[in-house]
Enzyme design. Structure first.
Site, PDB file in Angstrom:
ATOM      1  CB  CYS A 140      -0.932  -0.036   1.216  1.00 51.34           C
ATOM      2  SG  CYS A 140      -1.674   1.532   1.654  1.00 51.34           S
ATOM      3  CB  CYS A 180       0.430   1.810   4.125  1.00 51.84           C
ATOM      4  SG  CYS A 180      -1.233   1.165   3.889  1.00 51.84           S
TER       5      CYS A 180
END
Length: 386
Positions: free
Chosen positions: A51, A54
């Protein structure tokens, strides 16, 4: 001077330790027990290794002293990969479907608040303050909605908090929101499209009845593609039995051919089966179907090819299949060379034992990452191992 240097380094080290969020290094049950003992909430950064947002949070927000000061003093903090170890079960329990998701959980393991996505410093701290205020928690906001709240900004915020983990509830919120909107702007349309899960959703009726408003912003062909996607998503959901992990091929093909040609329907079903097999960790089926789907990959985008190649790197062990993934990664690089696909190519070369090319592409990847301000930590680790 030597003593001064030592004390200086200790002081700098102490400052470094004081900054940023301190995450617990223990299992979730122990973290809950600690939270209960200290009468605090648990903050969970629910992330996935692939991600992008993230990683940006880890790089830009979590290390900030203001963030660390608040979170470390008010919460027990946990950082958990939702696709590994106990994170898999936690993702299911707390219905985590998008990354990053931020959860606040009490010592009894009950979720009290959540949000998701990349969040800037000020908002990230405010969100944490809201989690501590019972009147601003998600449970309280839901109750306020059930009591009839119609304020558009309130409804928009509540929909944003629930759209990825409680789509049925978010659909009700957005339905109330759009009943009040006489004019739709671009943000409204984006919310509407995000909220429609199927043709059976009340929002689909809004999508159809407000077509003239929507096509003032979206081109007609784009509207038609979205409509087709919603119909397809509905048929796919009805074609798959999650309990038995089986597909009703005849139902899918019959229903999907009402809005797409037979050959497209067959290919779509095969792709859906491949994606589901990967999700279910049925790697042999995923591998077989993907190789069939991408015998000819000339029309695939750079991003699509990179995603395929990375999935094979992470999950497939057959050398011939991995060499096919290398060709996908090479084509991805050829179409749009960037840090992500050069890193994928380096890792694939390493996995098939071609250390020379692995080193070449790892060096290239690190160089691209540095020139574009991206985190190349994992690639640098690979490079050092070669």
């Amino acid at each position: 001077m030597k003593k001064l240097a030592i004390f200086s380094s200790l002081f700098i080290g102490a400052l470094a330790l004081a900054q940023g969020i301190k995450f617990e290094d223990s299992n979730f049950s122990a973290i809950l027990a600690k939270a209960k003992k200290e009468n605090k909430l648990v903050f969970v950064d629910a992330y996935a290794s692939w991600c992008g947002p993230c990683k940006l949070m880890v790089k830009n927000i979590f290390p900030l002293q203001s963030v660390g000061d608040f979170y470390n003093s008010h919460f027990i903090n946990a950082k958990i990969d939702m696709e590994k170890g106990e994170g898999i079960g936690l993702a299911k329990k707390y219905n985590v479907k998008a990354f990053p998701t931020y959860l606040f959980i009490n010592g009894d393991g009950e979720e009290v608040h959540r949000t998701l996505g990349y969040v800037e410093e000020k908002d990230f701290i405010q969100f944490a303050k809201d989690a501590e205020d019972p009147s601003k928690r998600l449970t309280a906001l839901k109750q306020k909605f059930e009591n009839g709240e119609k304020d558009p900004e309130f409804l928009k915020n509540l929909a944003g908090l629930t759209i990825y983990n409680d789509s049925e509830f978010a659909g009700k919120v957005l339905d109330r929101y759009f009943q009040q909107k006489t004019v739709l702007d671009q943000e409204d349309i984006q919310m509407l499209l995000s909220g429609i899960q199927s043709t059976e959703s009340p929002l689909y009726k809004t999508f159809q009845s407000r077509k003239s408003d929507i096509t003032k912003i979206l081109p007609e062909d784009r509207y038609a593609k979205v409509d087709k996607s919603i119909q397809l998503n509905t048929v796919l959901k009805k074609s798959y039995n999650a309990d038995t992990k089986s597909w009703n091929d005849s139902y899918f093909l019959a229903e999907s051919q009402k809005f797409m040609p037979k050959d497209e329907a067959e290919k779509t079903l095969k792709r859906a089966k491949a994606n589901r097999a990967l999700k279910n960790k049925d790697i042999p089926t995923y591998e077989k179907l993907t190789l069939e789907l991408y015998k000819d990959y000339s029309a695939a985008s750079s991003e699509e090819l990179n995603s395929l190649a990375w999935n094979f790197f992470e999950n497939v062990s057959n050398k011939a299949s991995l060499e096919k993934a290398v060709s996908w990664a090479q084509e991805s690089v050829k179409k749009d060379e960037n840090y992500a696909n050069t890193d994928t190519l380096a890792n694939l070369y390493n996995k098939i034992g071609d250390k020379k090319n692995a080193k070449i592409w790892a060096e290239k990847s690190v160089q691209l990452a540095k020139s574009t301000g991206q985190d190349s930590t994992d690639t640098e680790k690979l490079l050092k191992s070669l």
